[in-house]
Design a protein around this motif. Structure first.
Motif, PDB file in Angstrom:
ATOM      1  N   ASN A   1     -37.187  31.649  30.394  1.00 51.69           N
ATOM      2  CA  ASN A   1     -35.824  31.252  30.739  1.00 51.69           C
ATOM      3  C   ASN A   1     -35.794  29.993  31.607  1.00 51.69           C
ATOM      4  OD1 ASN A   1     -36.140  34.429  30.887  1.00 51.69           O
ATOM      5  ND2 ASN A   1     -34.134  33.988  30.024  1.00 51.69           N
ATOM      6  N   GLY A   2     -34.977  29.047  31.173  1.00 52.90           N
ATOM      7  CA  GLY A   2     -34.736  27.871  32.000  1.00 52.90           C
ATOM      8  C   GLY A   2     -35.881  26.878  32.092  1.00 52.90           C
ATOM      9  N   SER A   3     -36.906  27.016  31.246  1.00 56.53           N
ATOM     10  CA  SER A   3     -38.058  26.117  31.372  1.00 56.53           C
ATOM     11  C   SER A   3     -37.729  24.701  30.895  1.00 56.53           C
ATOM     12  CB  SER A   3     -39.256  26.667  30.594  1.00 56.53           C
ATOM     13  OG  SER A   3     -38.954  26.729  29.218  1.00 56.53           O
ATOM     14  N   GLY A   4     -36.725  24.568  30.011  1.00 60.67           N
ATOM     15  CA  GLY A   4     -36.354  23.240  29.520  1.00 60.67           C
ATOM     16  C   GLY A   4     -36.389  23.126  27.999  1.00 60.67           C
ATOM     17  N   LYS A   5     -36.296  24.261  27.304  1.00 58.21           N
ATOM     18  CA  LYS A   5     -36.392  24.262  25.842  1.00 58.21           C
ATOM     19  C   LYS A   5     -35.311  23.410  25.172  1.00 58.21           C
ATOM     20  CE  LYS A   5     -36.006  28.697  25.973  1.00 58.21           C
ATOM     21  NZ  LYS A   5     -36.182  28.762  27.440  1.00 58.21           N
ATOM     22  N   THR A   6     -34.056  23.720  25.497  1.00 57.65           N
ATOM     23  CA  THR A   6     -32.961  23.067  24.792  1.00 57.65           C
ATOM     24  C   THR A   6     -32.959  21.557  25.050  1.00 57.65           C
ATOM     25  OG1 THR A   6     -31.739  25.134  24.979  1.00 57.65           O
ATOM     26  CG2 THR A   6     -30.455  23.172  24.388  1.00 57.65           C
ATOM     27  N   THR A   7     -33.198  21.183  26.300  1.00 56.28           N
ATOM     28  CA  THR A   7     -33.258  19.764  26.637  1.00 56.28           C
ATOM     29  C   THR A   7     -34.449  19.101  25.946  1.00 56.28           C
ATOM     30  OG1 THR A   7     -32.352  20.416  28.779  1.00 56.28           O
ATOM     31  CG2 THR A   7     -33.167  18.161  28.587  1.00 56.28           C
ATOM     32  N   SER A   8     -35.569  19.794  25.854  1.00 51.85           N
ATOM     33  CA  SER A   8     -36.731  19.226  25.165  1.00 51.85           C
ATOM     34  C   SER A   8     -36.442  19.038  23.682  1.00 51.85           C
ATOM     35  CB  SER A   8     -37.964  20.120  25.350  1.00 51.85           C
ATOM     36  OG  SER A   8     -38.309  20.178  26.714  1.00 51.85           O
ATOM     37  N   ILE A   9     -35.635  19.937  23.120  1.00 53.22           N
ATOM     38  CA  ILE A   9     -35.248  19.785  21.711  1.00 53.22           C
ATOM     39  C   ILE A   9     -34.410  18.521  21.548  1.00 53.22           C
ATOM     40  CG2 ILE A   9     -33.790  20.770  19.881  1.00 53.22           C
ATOM     41  CD1 ILE A   9     -34.821  23.530  20.809  1.00 53.22           C
TER      42      ILE A   9
ATOM     43  N   LYS B   1     -32.336  13.255  30.547  1.00 52.66           N
ATOM     44  CA  LYS B   1     -31.763  12.505  29.421  1.00 52.66           C
ATOM     45  C   LYS B   1     -32.613  12.675  28.153  1.00 52.66           C
ATOM     46  CE  LYS B   1     -31.555   8.344  31.282  1.00 52.66           C
ATOM     47  NZ  LYS B   1     -32.167   8.544  32.602  1.00 52.66           N
ATOM     48  N   ALA B   2     -31.995  12.403  27.020  1.00 52.74           N
ATOM     49  CA  ALA B   2     -32.690  12.601  25.742  1.00 52.74           C
ATOM     50  C   ALA B   2     -33.883  11.658  25.579  1.00 52.74           C
ATOM     51  CB  ALA B   2     -31.716  12.405  24.585  1.00 52.74           C
ATOM     52  N   THR B   3     -33.863  10.558  26.293  1.00 52.28           N
ATOM     53  CA  THR B   3     -34.967   9.603  26.161  1.00 52.28           C
ATOM     54  C   THR B   3     -36.076   9.855  27.180  1.00 52.28           C
ATOM     55  OG1 THR B   3     -33.604   8.139  27.509  1.00 52.28           O
ATOM     56  CG2 THR B   3     -33.637   7.712  25.140  1.00 52.28           C
ATOM     57  N   ASP B   4     -35.886  10.861  28.048  1.00 52.60           N
ATOM     58  CA  ASP B   4     -36.882  11.118  29.092  1.00 52.60           C
ATOM     59  C   ASP B   4     -38.050  11.954  28.582  1.00 52.60           C
ATOM     60  OD1 ASP B   4     -35.440   9.704  30.997  1.00 52.60           O
ATOM     61  OD2 ASP B   4     -34.272  11.452  31.607  1.00 52.60           O
ATOM     62  N   LEU B   5     -38.675  11.476  27.531  1.00 55.46           N
ATOM     63  CA  LEU B   5     -39.809  12.187  26.945  1.00 55.46           C
ATOM     64  C   LEU B   5     -40.937  11.184  26.753  1.00 55.46           C
ATOM     65  CD1 LEU B   5     -40.529  15.004  25.485  1.00 55.46           C
ATOM     66  CD2 LEU B   5     -40.153  13.727  23.369  1.00 55.46           C
TER      67      LEU B   5
END
Ligand SMILES: Nc1nc2c(ncn2[C@@H]2O[C@H](COP(=O)(O)OP(=O)(O)OP(=O)(O)O)[C@@H](O)[C@H]2O)c(=O)[nH]1
Ligand SMILES: Nc1nc2c(ncn2[C@@H]2O[C@H](COP(=O)(O)OP(=O)(O)OP(=O)(O)O)[C@@H](O)[C@H]2O)c(=O)[nH]1
Ligand SMILES: [Mg+2]
Ligand SMILES: [Mg+2]
Lengths: 306, 296
Positions: free
Chosen positions: B100-108, B274-278
């Motif tokens: 929970n809350g690890s960052g899955k959705t944002t990582s997607i 942000k979406a580009t923060d990968l």
């Protein structure tokens, strides 16, 4: 895990048998194992060192009790010190004043703030409080929506202001609204932020200064590692926290970061989160947490005689 | 009084000295640095003991000692160059799992942005039907990033959503299909079985799928991440890790024992909201960051 620490301690502390008193040298091996176990539970290294110093000081010179297994005696001393540091026997939960009380929840991203807003509402409603939630996270996609859904599930009103960019304004208007509606507890759900993010920490301070919440809670993820020391310290420096809540303790994490956070902030631990459902919030019990952090499970029940 | 100041012992002094004897104090300082990265007492202790054997009684610079430790760690966490294994034909299916809350959705969202930048079309499957507004969260990202999204009803069967997402990706000849899942703890047997089911359902549609199963770990996580890697690998056969929230001050050192024990590669790191923060995982940078001192 429980087994291995117990067995390790048994053999490490064998030398105690027949000795008159506990000394640094006859406990050394055993205490080293305890230290390792605390680190494996994610207690911060410096906090562990500090803790082991206190335990050694307490223990040295004590009589070796013939009636007890030396492992139990040493574990008893360790456990008692751990309970003391975690905050002694259960704190009274939340004190409310007459009129409007404002709570603010803050913490790192994903720690469980929004869910915990819902859990606190459940608890407060049980004691007949009139609760309102305020959606002050204007950052995370669908954060406002998330709080609205939680509010609807519980029948709690949620204040939000679509389009507003400044969370300070949202909170201020929520306070006005709460006063009008005779709300007794208004809970502010703030956006998750990193403790090193100066801009967002300054924003949180602004909310704190302008809205002056009565209680500020830090929500800490139960799976946090060594960094808990630093991030909790930064939140406390910025806000003067009033209470700690650790979430996600329904899994197999030992939650040692709670000791770090408690040590660094000096603030009482109020609740623990034990599930995703909105009733999964329990008052903090230091005894249970001490056993969990030590990784000694049920053996603790046996050492109460010490 | 703030205890933070007292707790952060400054070890930079050790680096300044003109070389020093490898003694217990120096070894303990090295051990402290290592433990504070979250790599755990096992790996930290082994590294300390090896340095002790190699250098004991000699006068060395701690920087040199650390350089030798670093080069070994770099080898351990080094990655193959290709972060994503693509399907030979048809859509590449990526399943994303984690606590929970690890960052899955944002990582997607970040992966979607990464694929979109390469001109690939993406179908998202909103497989988290449990958490409040999880679907709305993914929908906002899909709109921002120009991806198609397949949704289910709140409380619906996530495996059915995954099935429809893959079917849509096949029908639309999409390049990539990414399935979000609800956060769950590795100890929750029922929810872990649900992941196995999602995995199976996807495999029935495309035999090699899911081509990637990404475990999203929170960089602030401590030793429990090892149990997470164990639990999620068993249930969902993880092929790689995204280490999210590495933009904070946590080091994410727990991936070291995870690499040792399960050899799951770290493919990307998350560096913001942000979406580009990968970024593609760079083992050299990661190892260097492990040894950056407190307060920087
Ligand atoms: N297992 C478990 N999950 C929890 C607990 N508390 C919260 N969660 C879950 O953790 C995830 C994150 O919770 P949120 O309440 O959204 O966290 P947050 O701190 O508001 O997150 P941000 O607003 O993005 O910073 C969700 O999946 C919650 O359901 C808990 O005590 N146990
Ligand atoms: N600073 C930072 N924040 C991040 C990063 N990745 C995710 N977050 C934040 O962490 C919080 C949780 O992220 P989500 O993507 O919702 O996590 P999740 O695993 O999908 O959560 P659940 O679905 O509730 O289990 C959000 O506030 C994100 O913005 C990152 O790399 N850096
Ligand atoms: Mg939130
Ligand atoms: Mg999610």
């Amino acid at each position: 895990m429980f087994e291995s620490l117990q067995n390790g301690l048994k053999s490490a502390l064998k030398t105690l048998q027949g000795k008159a008193r506990l000394t640094e040298s006859n406990m050394r091996e055993g205490l080293k194992l305890v230290e390792q176990s605390l680190l494996e539970a994610d207690v911060g290294l410096d906090v562990v060192r500090d803790f082991m110093g206190r335990v050694t000081e307490k223990a040295v010179g004590e009589k070796v009790l013939l009636a007890l297994d030396p492992t139990q005696q040493v574990v008893g001393i360790v456990r008692d010190e751990l309970i003391t540091l975690l905050g002694g026997p259960a704190e009274p939960t939340i004190k409310l004043k007459a009129g409007l009380n404002i709570f603010m929840l803050c913490g790192l991203q994903g720690s469980g703030k929004t869910t915990t807003c819902g859990k606190l509402s459940t608890l407060l409603m049980k004691s007949k409080q009139s609760v309102m939630l305020c959606a002050a996270d204007l950052q995370r996609p669908a954060a406002i929506e998330q709080l609205h859904i939680i509010g609807k599930q519980l029948g709690v009103p949620v204040f939000s202001k679509p389009g507003e960019q400044d969370p300070v304004k949202v909170c201020q208007e929520a306070v006005e609204e709460a006063k009008k509606k005779d709300v007794t507890v208004l809970i502010l759900d703030t956006a998750g932020r990193l403790a090193i993010d100066e801009e967002l920490m300054a924003q949180l301070k602004r909310i704190d200064n302008r809205v002056e919440p009565d209680q500020v809670f830090l929500v800490v993820d139960g799976m946090t590692g060594q960094d808990a020391v630093r991030s909790a310290g930064a939140f406390n420096d910025a806000l003067e926290l009033d209470g700690l809540i650790m979430t996600k303790l329904d899994g197999d994490t030992r939650g040692g970061a709670l000791l770090s956070v408690r040590q660094v902030t000096g603030v009482p631990i109020k609740f623990i989160g034990t599930g995703e459902h909105l009733d999964a919030l329990e008052p903090f019990r230091p005894e249970g947490m001490a056993g969990r952090i030590l990784g000694l499970g049920d053996v603790l029940g046996l050492v109460d005689v010490v | 009084k703030k205890t933070t100041d007292l707790l952060n012992t400054d070890i930079r002094d050790l680096f300044k000295k003109e070389g020093r004897l490898v003694d217990d104090e120096m070894l303990d300082s090295l051990y402290s640095i290592l433990v504070k990265t979250d790599m755990g007492v096992g790996p930290a202790g082994r590294i300390r003991d090896r340095v002790k054997t190699d250098f004991r009684g000699r006068v060395v610079h701690l920087t040199d000692v650390i350089a030798s430790v670093k080069s070994e760690l770099r080898e351990l966490v080094a990655q193959p160059l290709q972060p994503i294994t693509y399907a030979a034909e048809g859509p590449t299916v990526v399943l994303v799992v984690g606590v929970n809350g690890s960052g899955k959705t944002t990582s997607i969202a970040k992966l979607t942005s990464y694929f979109r930048q390469q001109g690939k079309s993406v179908v998202l499957g909103a497989g988290d039907t449990f958490r409040a507004a999880a679907c709305e969260q993914l929908t906002i990202w899909a709109e921002r990033l120009g991806a198609n999204i397949v949704k289910g009803e709140a409380g619906g069967d996530p495996a059915a959503v995954a099935h429809r997402a893959v079917a849509t990706a096949i029908a639309e000849k999409a390049d990539v299909c990414i399935i979000d899942t609800a956060g769950r703890l590795q100890t929750q047997t029922n929810l872990m079985q649900q992941l196995e089911k999602i995995h199976r359902v996807i495999g029935k549609q495309i035999p090699e799928a899911p081509h990637e199963v990404i475990l999203v770990l929170d960089a602030t996580a401590g030793q429990n991440a090892i149990s997470q890697a164990q639990g999620f690998s068993t249930a969902a056969h993880c092929t790689g890790i995204v280490l999210a929230k590495l933009d904070g001050s946590a080091k994410g050192g727990v991936v070291i024992p995870i690499r040792e024990k399960f050899s799951i590669p770290v493919k990307f790191v998350g560096l913001g909201e942000k979406a580009t923060d990968l970024a593609i995982f760079d083992s050299d940078q990661f190892v260097d960051a492990l040894f950056e001192m407190d307060g920087k």
